[in-house]
Write an enzyme that holds these catalytic residues in place. Structure first.
Site, PDB file in Angstrom:
ATOM      1  CG  HIS A 179      -1.771  -1.322   1.184  1.00 37.70           C
ATOM      2  ND1 HIS A 179      -2.833  -1.559   0.349  1.00 37.70           N
ATOM      3  CD2 HIS A 179      -1.602  -2.461   1.915  1.00 37.70           C
ATOM      4  CE1 HIS A 179      -3.313  -2.777   0.572  1.00 37.70           C
ATOM      5  NE2 HIS A 179      -2.562  -3.361   1.509  1.00 37.70           N
ATOM      6  CD  GLU A 194      -2.320  -3.832   4.848  1.00 40.26           C
ATOM      7  OE1 GLU A 194      -1.692  -4.840   4.457  1.00 40.26           O
ATOM      8  OE2 GLU A 194      -3.473  -3.536   4.455  1.00 40.26           O
ATOM      9  CG  HIS A 247       0.406  -7.006   2.177  1.00 45.50           C
ATOM     10  ND1 HIS A 247      -0.356  -6.026   1.587  1.00 45.50           N
ATOM     11  CD2 HIS A 247       1.328  -7.385   1.251  1.00 45.50           C
ATOM     12  CE1 HIS A 247       0.079  -5.821   0.350  1.00 45.50           C
ATOM     13  NE2 HIS A 247       1.101  -6.630   0.128  1.00 45.50           N
ATOM     14  CD  GLU A 310      -2.164 -10.201   4.621  1.00 46.59           C
ATOM     15  OE1 GLU A 310      -2.025  -9.321   5.510  1.00 46.59           O
ATOM     16  OE2 GLU A 310      -2.768  -9.996   3.539  1.00 46.59           O
TER      17      GLU A 310
END
Length: 347
Positions: A179, A194, A247, A310
């Site tokens: 992101h 995030e 992430h 993640e």
């Protein structure tokens, strides 16, 4: 008669206090971590009444299990002993080691100035170098050799579990902080983004890999929006040995859910995902959500060894707070580095 009774009662109170409280000898606690929660009692179930930052010192009132009560300007509060130093030694108890000497198993093994990845690397030990062991502390050896001293993570000395050869020289690793810019990613329990967590992790990972001699490239160097296509193209264009996309998860419908999971797209990179996943679980003791094949653009379009990790659920308020600490971020980084090293050693 009344005065005598008063002093007898006072003496009794003092004796009971001595029996049931464990006073520490050091006068002050040194905080080793920014944004450390100060709580109203000795446990995470107690509410946070403030924050302490790295470098601050507080008078110590008492210890209870893994918590230390400190004197504040008004009243007292409790901090976990994991992130403080007492009188120049970590609050965790050092014990005499059954091991007299250790031999470094891989080149460039980090030697730190304290028993945690939150401490700075003071030396990179060469393979086959022998050190005298002074003590043990929470999975670390305190070692000394000539004028060198410091702490080595025990796991890095285990040939079966460690990464084989931790020399990352001539390895090019692309770190992809997920992101960025207007793409904020998942939203945390307190409204955090995030994109900021991934950038935090990427910066710590970059520093660690560079200290090990790796050539580290970043898909974004700041809070910028970078398209998924550009991220993959960048890794494909460079002589990339590993592409790691960072992430964080969010599942506000179930705010207590937690854990780490790692994805790969191409079967030949399943081992890379497995090594990194296991490394992170070893370092953090987080919930293991396993590895699986994921149809994510950045790993599907990257034709070099690529994984997407993640690293936790920011919708979990306890984990969100933990993930904002440098100490925990460095544990995540240590796990990723362990996994990468093991993968490279198997090639």
């Amino acid at each position: 008669m009344k005065l005598k009774s008063y002093f007898t009662l006072l003496l009794g109170v003092i004796m009971i206090s001595m029996l049931f409280s464990h006073d520490v000898q050091a006068e002050e606690a040194l905080i080793n971590e920014d944004n450390l929660n100060i709580r109203s009692g000795p446990g995470k179930e107690y509410e946070s009444i403030g924050k302490a930052n790295a470098g601050e010192t507080y008078p110590i009132v008492q210890e209870q299990n893994d918590w230390v009560e400190i004197q504040l300007q008004t009243g007292t509060g409790w901090v976990t002993s994991e992130y403080i130093t007492i009188d120049g030694a970590t609050a965790e108890t050092k014990t005499a080691s059954k091991v007299d000497k250790i031999v470094i198993q891989h080149g460039n093994t980090p030697l730190r100035d304290g028993p945690s990845t939150s401490y700075d690397i003071v030396h990179l030990a060469e393979k086959d170098t022998e050190y005298d062991v002074i003590s043990e502390s929470n999975g670390w050896y305190e070692v000394k050799r000539d004028d060198q001293s410091g702490y080595i993570f025990k796991q890095l000395l285990n040939k079966k579990e460690a990464s084989g050869d931790l020399s990352f020289r001539n390895k090019t690793i692309v770190i992809d902080a997920g992101h960025g810019g207007h793409d904020v990613g998942a939203i945390g329990a307190t409204g955090t983004y995030e994109k900021n967590f991934t950038y935090f992790t990427a910066q710590e990972l970059q520093k660690e890999l560079k200290s090990l001699g790796a050539n580290v490239l970043m898909t974004r160097a700041d809070d910028d929006f970078i398209s998924l296509a550009s991220r993959s193209s960048y890794a494909n264009y460079e002589d990339t040995d590993a592409f790691v996309s960072l992430h964080y998860n969010s599942f506000p419908e179930q705010p207590t859910v937690s854990g780490v999971e790692t994805y790969y797209y191409y079967d030949q990179y399943k081992d890379l995902a497995s090594y990194i996943q296991q490394g992170i679980i070893n370092a953090t003791e987080n919930e293991d959500r396993g590895t699986s094949q994921g149809n994510f653009y950045v790993i599907r379009q990257t034709l070099k060894p690529a994984v997407l990790v993640e690293l936790g659920f920011i919708s979990n308020d306890e984990k969100e707070a933990q993930l904002q600490t440098t100490v925990y971020q460095r544990k995540l980084v240590a796990g990723i580095v362990e996994g990468l090293g093991k993968y490279f050693s198997m090639q």
